[in-house]
Design a protein around this motif. Structure first.
Motif, PDB file in Angstrom:
ATOM      1  N   ASP A 240       0.830  -1.209   0.000  1.00 46.94           N
ATOM      2  CA  ASP A 240       0.000   0.000   0.000  1.00 46.94           C
ATOM      3  C   ASP A 240       0.863   1.257   0.000  1.00 46.94           C
ATOM      4  O   ASP A 240       0.574   2.229  -0.711  1.00 46.94           O
ATOM      5  CB  ASP A 240      -0.917   0.017   1.229  1.00 46.94           C
ATOM      6  CG  ASP A 240      -2.085  -0.951   1.112  1.00 46.94           C
ATOM      7  OD1 ASP A 240      -2.403  -1.372  -0.019  1.00 46.94           O
ATOM      8  OD2 ASP A 240      -2.690  -1.270   2.150  1.00 46.94           O
ATOM      9  N   MET A 241       1.900   1.265   0.811  1.00 46.70           N
ATOM     10  CA  MET A 241       2.766   2.431   0.924  1.00 46.70           C
ATOM     11  C   MET A 241       3.435   2.739  -0.420  1.00 46.70           C
ATOM     12  O   MET A 241       3.461   3.894  -0.874  1.00 46.70           O
ATOM     13  CB  MET A 241       3.817   2.185   2.005  1.00 46.70           C
ATOM     14  CG  MET A 241       4.688   3.371   2.337  1.00 46.70           C
ATOM     15  SD  MET A 241       5.607   3.119   3.876  1.00 46.70           S
ATOM     16  CE  MET A 241       6.599   1.672   3.453  1.00 46.70           C
ATOM     17  N   TYR A 242       3.966   1.710  -1.065  1.00 44.69           N
ATOM     18  CA  TYR A 242       4.631   1.910  -2.349  1.00 44.69           C
ATOM     19  C   TYR A 242       3.621   2.370  -3.411  1.00 44.69           C
ATOM     20  O   TYR A 242       3.895   3.287  -4.192  1.00 44.69           O
ATOM     21  CB  TYR A 242       5.308   0.620  -2.813  1.00 44.69           C
ATOM     22  CG  TYR A 242       6.415   0.137  -1.902  1.00 44.69           C
ATOM     23  CD1 TYR A 242       7.119   1.004  -1.065  1.00 44.69           C
ATOM     24  CD2 TYR A 242       6.766  -1.216  -1.873  1.00 44.69           C
ATOM     25  CE1 TYR A 242       8.136   0.550  -0.233  1.00 44.69           C
ATOM     26  CE2 TYR A 242       7.794  -1.676  -1.042  1.00 44.69           C
ATOM     27  CZ  TYR A 242       8.465  -0.792  -0.224  1.00 44.69           C
ATOM     28  OH  TYR A 242       9.468  -1.244   0.591  1.00 44.69           O
ATOM     29  N   VAL A 243       2.479   1.721  -3.443  1.00 44.53           N
ATOM     30  CA  VAL A 243       1.471   2.049  -4.457  1.00 44.53           C
ATOM     31  C   VAL A 243       0.966   3.481  -4.281  1.00 44.53           C
ATOM     32  O   VAL A 243       0.784   4.213  -5.264  1.00 44.53           O
ATOM     33  CB  VAL A 243       0.305   1.041  -4.411  1.00 44.53           C
ATOM     34  CG1 VAL A 243      -0.881   1.540  -5.227  1.00 44.53           C
ATOM     35  CG2 VAL A 243       0.754  -0.316  -4.932  1.00 44.53           C
TER      36      VAL A 243
ATOM     37  N   PHE B 238      11.409  -8.673  -6.888  1.00 39.84           N
ATOM     38  CA  PHE B 238      10.162  -7.921  -6.723  1.00 39.84           C
ATOM     39  C   PHE B 238      10.256  -7.024  -5.502  1.00 39.84           C
ATOM     40  O   PHE B 238      11.126  -7.188  -4.647  1.00 39.84           O
ATOM     41  CB  PHE B 238       8.981  -8.883  -6.619  1.00 39.84           C
ATOM     42  CG  PHE B 238       8.836  -9.796  -7.808  1.00 39.84           C
ATOM     43  CD1 PHE B 238       8.374  -9.306  -9.022  1.00 39.84           C
ATOM     44  CD2 PHE B 238       9.183 -11.130  -7.725  1.00 39.84           C
ATOM     45  CE1 PHE B 238       8.254 -10.131 -10.124  1.00 39.84           C
ATOM     46  CE2 PHE B 238       9.070 -11.975  -8.822  1.00 39.84           C
ATOM     47  CZ  PHE B 238       8.605 -11.475 -10.038  1.00 39.84           C
ATOM     48  N   LEU B 239       9.349  -6.070  -5.400  1.00 36.32           N
ATOM     49  CA  LEU B 239       9.437  -5.063  -4.350  1.00 36.32           C
ATOM     50  C   LEU B 239       9.129  -5.605  -2.959  1.00 36.32           C
ATOM     51  O   LEU B 239       9.704  -5.160  -1.971  1.00 36.32           O
ATOM     52  CB  LEU B 239       8.465  -3.906  -4.653  1.00 36.32           C
ATOM     53  CG  LEU B 239       8.824  -3.006  -5.845  1.00 36.32           C
ATOM     54  CD1 LEU B 239       7.674  -2.047  -6.141  1.00 36.32           C
ATOM     55  CD2 LEU B 239      10.106  -2.227  -5.571  1.00 36.32           C
TER      56      LEU B 239
ATOM     57  N   ARG C   4       0.841  -6.179  -6.616  1.00 37.66           N
ATOM     58  CA  ARG C   4       0.309  -4.999  -7.297  1.00 37.66           C
ATOM     59  C   ARG C   4       1.300  -3.841  -7.252  1.00 37.66           C
ATOM     60  O   ARG C   4       1.263  -2.967  -8.119  1.00 37.66           O
ATOM     61  CB  ARG C   4      -1.030  -4.583  -6.703  1.00 37.66           C
ATOM     62  CG  ARG C   4      -1.000  -4.148  -5.268  1.00 37.66           C
ATOM     63  CD  ARG C   4      -2.339  -3.593  -4.798  1.00 37.66           C
ATOM     64  NE  ARG C   4      -2.641  -2.323  -5.433  1.00 37.66           N
ATOM     65  CZ  ARG C   4      -3.414  -1.386  -4.878  1.00 37.66           C
ATOM     66  NH1 ARG C   4      -3.953  -1.598  -3.692  1.00 37.66           N
ATOM     67  NH2 ARG C   4      -3.648  -0.249  -5.501  1.00 37.66           N
ATOM     68  N   ALA C   5       2.206  -3.835  -6.276  1.00 40.19           N
ATOM     69  CA  ALA C   5       3.223  -2.784  -6.225  1.00 40.19           C
ATOM     70  C   ALA C   5       4.148  -2.863  -7.435  1.00 40.19           C
ATOM     71  O   ALA C   5       4.531  -1.831  -8.011  1.00 40.19           O
ATOM     72  CB  ALA C   5       4.028  -2.889  -4.934  1.00 40.19           C
TER      73      ALA C   5
END
Length: 221
Positions: free
Chosen positions: A93-96, A147-148, A155-156
């Motif tokens: 969520d934070m990255y997105v 991946f992140l 989804r990020a």
């Protein structure tokens, strides 16, 4: 409803494009019903399909979902693109949300008149190359994985890939100082579902052309 999700929006990127990206990355086929006139939009409002009188709206699993973040969260959860636990979800969520701030600037840039675009572009590229892209270069370095979050697609990652391509449209050499992001882009481009979405003829939308802006604006105003 059953079957393919149905996406209701104008035939532009806008707030629907991240939804198209996420469904495509998940390998989910979808239909699109484009709003072509203001009357099309008013009909959706009148029949009660739009909870807050806004699009995007996505028909999925018997729901008529609105609000972009809610739609994206649902798709990510449904197709296992939302981490394995609360901590991973918080990181995602934070990255997105960070990327959404940048993407919003780019989205509005498409609709600026020509004489405003120069200053606007300089500001966007400054933020992209000095505030946002360095964050994700550092995340990839510190995480040490492909991946992140965790070591699987989320989804990020999809959002970052979309963001990279948006920035590169404005500045083709935007990744020159970000070798890990270059490698990330190459890996993501070879994921079969994403590779398919990047091919000509896919549902991925191009930049809005200046000549089309008045007709798009007429739908929503």
């Amino acid at each position: 409803m059953s079957g393919k999700p149905v996406l209701h929006y104008a035939n532009i990127r806008g707030r629907m494009e991240p939804i198209r990206w996420l469904l495509a990355a998940a390998g989910v086929e979808f239909e699109e019903r484009f709003l072509k006139t203001k009357d099309d939009f008013e009909k959706l409002k009148a029949d009660g399909s739009l909870l807050f009188q806004q699009v995007p709206m996505v028909e999925i699993d018997g729901m008529k979902m609105v609000q972009t973040r809610a739609i994206l969260n649902y798709i990510a959860g449904k197709y296992n693109l939302y981490g394995k636990d609360l901590k991973e979800r918080a990181l995602i969520d934070m990255y997105v949300e960070g990327m959404a701030d940048l993407n919003e600037l780019i989205m509005y840039h498409e609709f600026k008149i020509a004489k405003e675009k120069g200053h606007d572009l300089a500001s966007i590229l400054d933020k992209a190359t000095n505030r946002y892209l360095p964050v994700f270069e550092k995340v990839l370095k510190n995480h040490g994985q492909d991946f992140l979050v965790g070591n699987k697609l989320s989804r990020a990652d999809v959002s970052l890939m979309e963001t990279i391509l948006l920035v590169e449209e404005l500045k083709p050499d935007a990744l020159a100082k970000f070798p890990l992001l270059k490698s990330f882009k190459a890996r993501m481009s070879n994921i079969p579902t994403i590779k398919k979405f990047l091919q000509p003829g896919s549902p991925k939308k191009p930049l809005v052309q200046e000549k089309d802006i008045p007709s798009v604006m007429a739908i929503f105003h």
